[in-house]
Design a protein around this motif. Sequence first.
Motif, short mmCIF file in Angstrom:
data_model
loop_
_atom_site.label_atom_id
_atom_site.label_comp_id
_atom_site.label_asym_id
_atom_site.label_seq_id
_atom_site.Cartn_x
_atom_site.Cartn_y
_atom_site.Cartn_z
N THR A 45 0.81 -1.15 -0.03
CA THR A 45 -0.02 -0.08 -0.01
C THR A 45 0.94 1.15 0.00
O THR A 45 2.19 0.96 0.29
CB THR A 45 -0.67 0.01 1.12
N ASN A 46 0.36 2.30 -0.40
CA ASN A 46 0.98 3.71 -0.31
C ASN A 46 -0.07 4.79 -0.17
O ASN A 46 -1.26 4.62 -0.46
CB ASN A 46 1.90 3.90 -1.47
N VAL A 47 0.33 5.97 -0.13
CA VAL A 47 -0.50 6.98 -0.18
C VAL A 47 -0.01 8.01 -0.96
O VAL A 47 1.38 8.03 -1.11
CB VAL A 47 -0.34 7.72 1.28
N ILE A 48 -0.57 8.52 -1.90
CA ILE A 48 0.02 9.68 -2.71
C ILE A 48 -0.07 10.88 -2.25
O ILE A 48 -1.29 11.50 -1.81
CB ILE A 48 -0.84 9.60 -4.05
N ASP A 49 0.89 11.71 -2.13
CA ASP A 49 1.05 13.01 -1.70
C ASP A 49 0.49 14.09 -2.50
O ASP A 49 0.47 13.86 -3.64
CB ASP A 49 2.23 13.36 -0.65
N GLU A 50 0.59 15.53 -2.03
CA GLU A 50 0.11 16.57 -2.95
C GLU A 50 1.09 16.82 -3.96
O GLU A 50 0.70 17.34 -5.09
CB GLU A 50 0.00 17.80 -2.03
N ARG A 51 2.34 16.32 -4.08
CA ARG A 51 3.32 16.35 -5.18
C ARG A 51 3.18 15.18 -6.03
O ARG A 51 3.86 15.26 -6.97
CB ARG A 51 4.70 16.18 -4.39
#
Length: 126
Positions: A45-51
């Motif tokens: 899993t991962n989270v996509i940040d604002e960048r």
Amino acid sequence: MDLMVKDLAKIDRELSQRHIDLDPSGYFIIYLDRAAGLIYAKHFTNVIDERGLAVDPETGKVIPAKGKVERTHTTIFSGRTAKELCVKIFEDRSCVVTQLDHAAYLGREFVRAEVALVTGQEYVQD
């Protein structure tokens, strides 16, 4: 014939350099177990940040595209062929892929892994 193979390889290299958005549901590390005759795909899993960068959901740190990263996978899928692996991942009701371009990429990589498994060639995930 050699010219055609070189042209196709050039197209493939160029397309591998394009930008694609990361799948917010995570990513896969694909590898072979030659002794068992299997292709493996570990899902993380991962989270996509604002960048637009993938970050570890637990630490918030950017997950590098190259190099060794110590993370725990959520699921391991395995199959003897690309098709078997795709059926397990994409036809499961809890499919962990949410973007079509990610699904297409995985299908291409699984075929490459299957060819490497059958021919004895080295497999390095693109």
